[in-house]
Design an enzyme around this catalytic site. Structure first.
Site, PDB file in Angstrom:
ATOM      1  N   GLU A  46       0.938  -1.285   0.013  1.00  0.00           N
ATOM      2  CA  GLU A  46      -0.128   0.003   0.080  1.00  0.00           C
ATOM      3  C   GLU A  46       0.786   1.263   0.031  1.00  0.00           C
ATOM      4  OE1 GLU A  46      -2.882   0.525  -0.538  1.00  0.00           O
ATOM      5  OE2 GLU A  46      -3.793  -1.606  -0.482  1.00  0.00           O
ATOM      6  N   TYR A 129      -6.201   6.264   4.930  1.00  0.00           N
ATOM      7  CA  TYR A 129      -6.660   5.306   3.829  1.00  0.00           C
ATOM      8  C   TYR A 129      -5.754   4.101   4.063  1.00  0.00           C
ATOM      9  CZ  TYR A 129      -5.612   2.481  -0.440  1.00  0.00           C
ATOM     10  OH  TYR A 129      -5.387   1.662  -1.307  1.00  0.00           O
ATOM     11  N   ASP A 147      -9.878   5.440  -1.893  1.00  0.00           N
ATOM     12  CA  ASP A 147      -8.629   6.015  -2.702  1.00  0.00           C
ATOM     13  C   ASP A 147      -9.178   6.823  -3.672  1.00  0.00           C
ATOM     14  OD1 ASP A 147      -9.363   4.324  -4.535  1.00  0.00           O
ATOM     15  OD2 ASP A 147      -7.344   3.497  -5.030  1.00  0.00           O
ATOM     16  N   CYS A 211     -18.811  -1.863 -17.626  1.00  0.00           N
ATOM     17  CA  CYS A 211     -18.894  -1.747 -16.410  1.00  0.00           C
ATOM     18  C   CYS A 211     -20.296  -2.609 -15.698  1.00  0.00           C
ATOM     19  CB  CYS A 211     -19.400  -0.186 -16.132  1.00  0.00           C
ATOM     20  SG  CYS A 211     -19.791   0.058 -14.474  1.00  0.00           S
TER      21      CYS A 211
END
Length: 299
Positions: A46, A129, A147, A211
């Site tokens: 991360e 985050y 994010d 999508c």
């Protein structure tokens, strides 16, 4: 033309269910997502992924985890070696912060990455985050993880806007409202919505036909309205202080000992910019100056 898609019922959580099912077949095979990785490996990934593409991160992450598989292993390493191993990932202060985090984990938590979000946020350089991402992806806790990609998905899917507004506290609430009720699937949803933003609902040329939840997308239903503000300007890299700092660090990474100032002068013609960048590296703790005026990575 859009290909056929499932029409979703009114429940917001159904969006999350569909995304989890989509992720099962569409997800990239990334090493830090595999079942055998621990929370430390997730934390390292991360930090490395902040403002850095996956393709550049993966080989460096593999090298780091091979050399420093635990916080204690990284904590015992010199800052200079950590900076060298960071290579060209960019924003090298992250390397020092990771080492500081490893030291804190070793001293405060017995070398174990905590699961508690507040305890994670108390670590050096770990923000909201990253703390939520580690709790979710490393410890399997259902947490809303927000994010840039997730904020863009929510802006379009929920609010009908082309671009996300500035970060706000309600972002977490928006994401949590879409998550499935089942805790395990909620964890999968957090990474699924991130993946949707990275692969499909991208910033400039979204792949709306691909999508899985386009039938419920408020932006699509509104006719894809353009962003209200001016287009965002993306800063180039050439000629920036970031480029100059990187070149200075490249010299010091490969040097076997302290480097005299004249050798650094060859890095960049603009002496004012070069000196400014060298001063900033000294301020950031990425470079040290010896008693005789030479420069070296921190020991």
């Amino acid at each position: 033309m859009d290909s056929p898609a499932r029409t979703l019922p009114p429940s917001s959580s159904e969006v999350g269910e569909v995304l989890v099912d989509w992720f099962a077949t569409a997800a990239r095979d990334l090493p830090w997502r595999r079942a055998d990785v621990d929370p430390w490996a997730v934390l390292v990934s991360e930090v490395m992924l902040q403002q850095t593409p996956v393709a550049r991160v993966e080989p460096v992450w593999r090298d780091w985890m091979g050399r420093w598989p635990t916080p204690a292993a990284l904590a015992a390493t010199s800052p200079a070696e950590v900076i060298r191993a960071w290579g060209k990932l960019g924003y090298p202060r992250r390397a020092l912060r990771l080492r500081e985090t490893a030291v804190a984990l070793t001293e405060r938590h017995g070398g174990v990455v905590p699961a508690d979000v507040a305890a994670l946020e108390a670590l050096p350089g770990i923000g909201t985050y990253t703390a939520r991402a580690v709790a979710c992806f490393g410890h399997g806790q259902p947490q809303p993880v927000v994010d840039t990609n997730v904020r863009r998905v929510v802006a379009r899917l929920v609010h009908g806007r082309a671009e996300a507004a500035p970060a706000r506290a309600t972002d977490l609430t928006d994401v949590a409202a879409l998550a499935p009720a089942d805790p395990e699937r909620a964890v999968r949803f957090s990474v699924a919505v991130m993946e949707l933003g990275a692969l499909v609902c991208v910033a400039r040329t979204p792949r709306c036909a691909a999508c899985p939840v386009r039938q419920r997308c408020a932006w699509r239903l509104a006719g894809y309205p353009a962003s209200d503000g001016p287009p965002r300007r993306v800063q180039g890299f050439a000629g920036t202080d970031r480029q100059v700092r990187g070149r200075l660090l490249d010299v010091l990474r490969t040097a076997e000992g302290p480097v005299a100032a004249p050798l650094l002068d060859d890095v960049w013609d603009d002496a004012v910019q070069r000196d400014r960048c060298l001063d900033s590296l000294l301020t950031d703790g990425l470079v040290e100056q010896t008693d005789d005026g030479r420069f070296i990575l921190p020991v």
